[in-house]
Design a protein around this motif. Structure first.
Motif, short mmCIF file in Angstrom:
data_model
loop_
_atom_site.label_atom_id
_atom_site.label_comp_id
_atom_site.label_asym_id
_atom_site.label_seq_id
_atom_site.Cartn_x
_atom_site.Cartn_y
_atom_site.Cartn_z
N PRO A 1 0.81 -1.23 0.00
CA PRO A 1 0.00 0.00 0.00
C PRO A 1 0.83 1.27 0.00
CG PRO A 1 -0.09 -1.08 2.14
CD PRO A 1 0.62 -2.02 1.22
N GLN A 2 2.11 1.18 0.38
CA GLN A 2 2.97 2.35 0.40
C GLN A 2 3.71 2.54 -0.92
OE1 GLN A 2 2.36 3.96 3.08
NE2 GLN A 2 1.30 2.22 4.04
N ASN A 3 3.75 1.51 -1.76
CA ASN A 3 4.43 1.59 -3.05
C ASN A 3 3.74 0.61 -4.00
OD1 ASN A 3 6.12 1.60 -5.29
ND2 ASN A 3 8.01 1.62 -4.08
N HIS A 4 2.98 1.14 -4.96
CA HIS A 4 2.17 0.30 -5.82
C HIS A 4 2.99 -0.45 -6.88
CE1 HIS A 4 -1.43 1.66 -3.97
NE2 HIS A 4 -1.29 2.92 -4.36
N LEU A 5 4.29 -0.25 -6.90
CA LEU A 5 5.15 -1.00 -7.80
C LEU A 5 5.80 -2.19 -7.10
CD1 LEU A 5 6.92 1.90 -9.74
CD2 LEU A 5 4.88 0.62 -10.37
N GLN A 6 5.37 -2.46 -5.88
CA GLN A 6 5.91 -3.57 -5.11
C GLN A 6 4.79 -4.50 -4.69
OE1 GLN A 6 8.07 -1.83 -1.85
NE2 GLN A 6 9.66 -0.95 -3.17
N LEU A 7 5.16 -5.76 -4.46
CA LEU A 7 4.19 -6.80 -4.14
C LEU A 7 4.68 -7.62 -2.96
CD1 LEU A 7 1.54 -8.30 -5.30
CD2 LEU A 7 3.19 -9.92 -6.26
N TYR A 8 3.77 -7.88 -2.01
CA TYR A 8 4.04 -8.77 -0.89
C TYR A 8 3.56 -10.18 -1.24
CZ TYR A 8 5.21 -5.11 2.54
OH TYR A 8 5.81 -4.09 3.23
N SER A 9 4.27 -11.18 -0.72
CA SER A 9 3.83 -12.57 -0.83
C SER A 9 4.21 -13.30 0.45
CB SER A 9 4.45 -13.26 -2.04
OG SER A 9 5.85 -13.38 -1.90
N CYS A 10 3.35 -14.21 0.89
CA CYS A 10 3.64 -15.02 2.07
C CYS A 10 3.49 -16.48 1.70
CB CYS A 10 2.74 -14.66 3.24
SG CYS A 10 1.03 -15.21 3.07
N SER A 11 4.10 -17.35 2.49
CA SER A 11 4.17 -18.76 2.13
C SER A 11 4.15 -19.63 3.38
CB SER A 11 5.45 -19.03 1.32
OG SER A 11 5.67 -20.41 1.16
N ASP B 1 6.40 -21.54 3.99
CA ASP B 1 7.79 -21.65 4.45
C ASP B 1 8.11 -20.68 5.58
OD1 ASP B 1 7.89 -19.22 3.17
OD2 ASP B 1 9.27 -19.86 1.59
N GLY B 2 7.12 -19.88 6.01
CA GLY B 2 7.31 -18.98 7.14
C GLY B 2 7.96 -17.67 6.81
N THR B 3 7.93 -17.24 5.55
CA THR B 3 8.56 -15.97 5.17
C THR B 3 7.55 -15.09 4.43
OG1 THR B 3 9.34 -16.83 3.04
CG2 THR B 3 10.80 -17.07 4.94
N ILE B 4 7.80 -13.79 4.51
CA ILE B 4 7.08 -12.78 3.73
C ILE B 4 8.11 -12.10 2.85
CG2 ILE B 4 5.73 -10.64 3.80
CD1 ILE B 4 4.73 -11.50 6.56
N LYS B 5 7.86 -12.06 1.57
CA LYS B 5 8.81 -11.49 0.62
C LYS B 5 8.20 -10.27 -0.04
CE LYS B 5 11.22 -15.84 -0.30
NZ LYS B 5 12.49 -15.45 0.36
N LEU B 6 9.06 -9.27 -0.26
CA LEU B 6 8.68 -8.04 -0.93
C LEU B 6 9.38 -8.00 -2.28
CD1 LEU B 6 7.20 -5.29 -0.78
CD2 LEU B 6 9.28 -4.33 0.25
N TRP B 7 8.58 -7.83 -3.36
CA TRP B 7 9.09 -7.92 -4.73
C TRP B 7 8.94 -6.59 -5.46
CZ3 TRP B 7 10.92 -12.82 -5.94
CH2 TRP B 7 10.48 -13.88 -5.13
N ASP B 8 9.87 -6.33 -6.34
CA ASP B 8 9.71 -5.31 -7.36
C ASP B 8 9.25 -6.04 -8.62
OD1 ASP B 8 9.82 -3.35 -9.25
OD2 ASP B 8 11.94 -2.88 -9.01
N PHE B 9 7.92 -6.01 -8.88
CA PHE B 9 7.40 -6.85 -9.96
C PHE B 9 7.67 -6.27 -11.34
CE2 PHE B 9 3.83 -4.12 -8.64
CZ PHE B 9 3.44 -3.56 -9.85
N ILE B 10 8.05 -5.00 -11.43
CA ILE B 10 8.39 -4.43 -12.74
C ILE B 10 9.67 -5.06 -13.27
CG2 ILE B 10 9.09 -2.33 -13.94
CD1 ILE B 10 6.15 -2.46 -13.43
N ASP B 11 10.64 -5.27 -12.40
CA ASP B 11 11.91 -5.88 -12.80
C ASP B 11 12.02 -7.34 -12.36
OD1 ASP B 11 12.80 -3.48 -13.93
OD2 ASP B 11 13.49 -2.76 -11.98
#
Length: 830
Positions: A67-77, A79-89
């Motif tokens: 919500p603070q940066n619409h060019l980034q994506l959160y994902s959880c799994s 495996d017990g981790t939360i990852k933050l992605w730059d989906f453009i690159d």
């Protein structure tokens, strides 16, 4: 060359695209969906997969935009981790290690440093909603351990949890209970519904959604009802209204961005739009295929998307028109046809939708098309007995396709139908050629074609539990009305009234092997004469195949008593046997290798061997924890070069196998990101360009980077510059409008820039005779002047560069005179 340690078992496709709700990007150009242990990024315009976000080691259970940066994506799994992605690159920015299994993820806008996750307590089936603070750290991997519990006894599905207006409260539903927690008051209100003893009344909650602008909660229920809750900040004065159209479970609910309409979906495969929350004011989008399991809305409100039970995502416009379909590998409980390769398209072919064959592209991980075999409308009713597609086989050239379908409501009421499909070059598809009712008296167990390039007519062999195998040939079926070819039975064979279980042709198709329970029989394909029999008493024959190339003299079979046997066709004796519980036996069409997949308590193991050698070429332990249903070798377009001898069996073909979870696995050295096509990788760069009016007006002009001048024709002498090469146009388009001079000043400069220079003449340009005669004298005088100027220059070699005055030649002056004569009077009428 590929290093040995880089070879690994990877998921090639078939993961569920409908496991969680899909998420739109802020500009609605991209769609994110969970696919196994990675996240796929699709283009909403082209349906192409542009990126694969891979980094989790277990199933991904939730995704959401930052919500603070619409060019980034959160994902959880899990495996017990939360990852933050730059989906453009497609870059992993940060990993937050929580340390426990995560089942859902929420990131409300009004919580800057905190997110919400669903975790499991120590007791089974005890799930909690917890708030997690994400620490700010420059490190790429950070531990996040600061948890605070919000709600207890909730459903693990994210469809049963929703955040209200401006994240003032959170709603969770489970069984017959609805919980609402207010963050400022730190107070929870719980509501319950009666169990519903009336007929067709089931009040169990299945999903919830919150209105984005008002204090209103929508809940879906098992009996197909939708309830709209209000005044839920009081345990006694709450109210709700009911909406009812669905005859079965309401699978998901979603409000539009402005909250003016509510979307619902279920097993009817109909998207229902309730406008204004009024039951009479509703719109429908029917016949969407499988059950609607998830519904999502884009942030801009212009698009919706639905996820379906047949592993499909449909992108829908605001006016309820389907704009794109993203189809994954269709799931089915049992793959009766096994895995096949279409010789024409090199696509993977297997059971798809009920009564269909699906053609799936392995390179692009997407479905090409469905072939309707049964050709009957499918009714989603568990009480009905449907026609099932049981067997299918392609001819070696891909010109013919044989299918067998059956329906059995009672044990004595078996309905069988075999269809022969011919590939039509004009329509580029399979057309039904012959329909045969009851080809056998009992279930058909196997199909195989004999269709070599040298054979005059193709041959089909079928085996059945009725103790017979039949040979079908293509014959002339013409009559007085039309000329046609059809299939008819040519020979019926049996052996001591044993059930026929398998059949296959040798590589040169001179021999046919048919197994009758524990006996293997060999038949001459020219005369259908019985030549030889092999017997291995411990158990019935399950799999049967001939060796290929240098090992074509061997015949291999597996038994139900866990034996793998190899017979020598020259000596008609058993060459060797080994006790191994083989479930899949698959020969490589491009080599003499054979793959055998066995099952034990530790998982599935792979053995690759040559029938002529006692030692296997490769042994891969635990390639899969589950049982392997079927497998296939796919010839490579470009051969690989593996260093290790253990993996050279993968040089010419790639090995795919399907497990019980319908995951398509393979051996690969490339990540999913590297397998994307070049056109898919260019989509993000192209779609990021600004779509200005001049962009659409001028179009996309691309220069040819590599042009061989030797290949250019002599008559192609005119150079047509693009808009970017003309300074006048580029200056006109790039200069701000408020500082440009008047249009009358720019007009002559703009028109002159469009004129083609006479320095290069077109081959099609033929000058008039009169003009040539009139200019002949001028050309002669030009040559004399040029000669005199040359002599004059040679006599004045000592003149310095500062004293040289540039002068125009006669040719240049003549071109200028022509420009002065150009008539611009046509511009006065503009």
């Amino acid at each position: 060359m590929v290093a040995e340690e880089n070879l690994r078992v990877v998921r090639s496709g078939g993961s569920k695209l409908n496991f969680r709700r899909a998420v739109f990007s802020a500009d609605s150009k991209y769609l994110f969906c969970v696919s196994g242990d990675f996240v796929k990024v699709y283009s909403t315009a082209t349906e192409e997969c542009v990126y694969v976000l891979q980094g989790h080691s277990n199933l991904v259970t939730g995704i959401q935009l930052n919500p603070q940066n619409h060019l980034q994506l959160y994902s959880c799994s899990l495996d017990g981790t939360i990852k933050l992605w730059d989906f453009i690159d497609g870059i992993l920015i940060k990993t937050f290690v929580v340390g426990c299994r995560l089942y859902a993820f929420f990131a409300p806008v009004h919580f800057e440093d905190s997110v919400f996750i669903i975790i499991n307590k120590e007791i089974p089936d005890g799930f909690q909603l917890a708030s997690l603070k994400l620490p700010k750290s420059p490190s790429q991997e950070v531990e996040a351990k600061e948890l605070s519990f919000v709600l207890d006894y909730i459903n693990q599905s994210p469809k049963c949890t929703a955040f209200g207006r401006e994240a003032q409260y959170v709603v969770a539903a489970r069984d017959l209970y609805l919980s609402v927690y207010f963050f400022k008051k730190k107070k929870t209100f719980r509501f319950s519904l009666p169990s519903g003893k009336k007929k067709n009344c089931n009040n169990i909650f299945t999903c919830v959604a919150c209105h984005p602008k008002e204090d209103c909660i929508a809940t879906g229920h098992q009996d197909g009802r939708i309830r709209l809750w209000r005044n839920f900040n009081d345990n006694k004065n709450y109210t709700y209204t009911s909406l009812h159209w669905h005859h079965d479970v309401v699978m998901d609910l979603a409000f539009s961005v402005e909250g003016t309409s509510l979307l619902s979906g279920g097993r009817e495969s109909v998207l229902v739009e309730w406008r204004g929350g009024i039951e009479k004011n509703k719109e429908f989008l029917p016949r969407l295929g499988g059950t609607i399991e998830h519904i999502s809305a884009s942030p801009g409100g212009d698009l919706f998307c639905t996820s379906h039970s047949d592993n499909k995502i449909m992108i829908i416009h605001r006016n309820l028109e389907v704009s794109a379909i993203i189809q994954g590998l269709v799931k089915d409980s049992v793959v009766n046809t096994g895995l096949m390769i279409d010789p024409r398209t090199k696509a993977l072919v297997m059971n798809g939708k009920p009564g269909h064959l699906q053609f799936y592209s392995l390179q692009n991980d997407k479905q090409l098309y469905n072939l309707d075999i049964v050709q009957q409308e499918y009714v989603n009713d568990p009480g009905l007995v449907h026609i099932e597609l049981m067997k299918a086989a392609f001819s070696s050239q891909g010109n013919w396709l044989a299918t067998v379908e059956q329906r059995q409501e009672k044990e004595a009421e078996l309905e069988l139908q075999m269809k022969l499909w011919e590939f039509n070059e004009q329509q580029q598809g399979f057309i039904l050629n012959t329909r045969i009712n009851m080809p056998h008296e009992d279930h058909v167990t196997a199909l195989c074609f004999s269709d070599t390039e040298n054979s005059e007519t193709p041959t089909l062999v079928t085996t059945s539990k009725d103790s017979h195998f039949k040979v079908w040939i293509l014959t002339d079926d013409s009559d007085i009305y039309k000329q046609a070819m059809g299939w008819t039975c040519d020979f019926v064979g049996s052996y001591h009234n044993y059930q026929a279980t398998n059949c296959c042709f040798s590589e040169d198709e001179s021999l046919l092997a048919v197994s009758f329970e524990e006996i293997i029989t060999l038949w001459d394909s020219a005369t259908w004469e019985l030549k030889c029999t092999f017997c291995h008493r411990p158990g019935k024959i399950k799999n049967l195949c001939f060796g290929r190339q240098t090992c074509s003299r061997y015949l291999l079979g597996t038994t139900e008593k866990s034996f793998l046997c190899c017979w020598n066709l020259l000596t008609c004796a058993l060459e060797w046997s080994v006790q191994l519980n083989v479930r899949v036996l698959e020969p490589d069409p491009t080599s003499d290798n054979i793959a055998a997949v066995s099952w034990s308590s530790g998982g599935s193991d792979l053995f690759v061997f040559k029938p002529s050698e006692p030692r296997p070429l490769c042994i891969q332990k635990s390639i899969c924890r589950e049982k392997v249903q079927c497998a296939v070798f796919v010839p490579r377009d470009v051969p690989e070069s593996f260093i290790s001898e253990d993996y050279q069996w993968l040089n010419k073909s790639q090995f795919y196998f399907l497990n019980e979870s319908q995951d398509l696995m393979t051996f690969s050295t490339k990540s999913p990101e590297e397998k994307l096509t070049s056109s898919s990788k260019q989509l993000i760069a192209e779609e990021s360009l600004p779509a200005t009016p001049f962009y659409f007006l001028m179009g996309k002009h691309r220069r040819q980077q590599e042009t061989n001048p030797n290949e250019m024709m002599e008559n192609e002498l005119i150079y047509h510059p693009s808009a970017e090469d003309i300074p006048a146009i580029s200056e006109l388009l790039q200069t701000p409008a408020h500082v440009l001079p008047s249009a009358s000043f720019l007009c002559s400069m703009f028109v002159n820039s469009l004129l083609i220079s006479k320095g290069t003449k077109s081959a099609e340009e033929i000058p008039d005779d009169i003009e040539m005669e009139s200019e002949k004298a001028a050309d002669d005088s030009d040559e004399e002047n040029d000669l005199s100027e040359k002599i004059h220059d040679e006599t004045n070699d000592t003149v310095t560069g500062d004293e040289i005055i540039p002068q125009l030649s006669k040719t240049q002056e003549k071109e200028l005179r022509k420009l002065r004569k150009v008539d611009y009077s046509w511009m006065c009428s503009l």
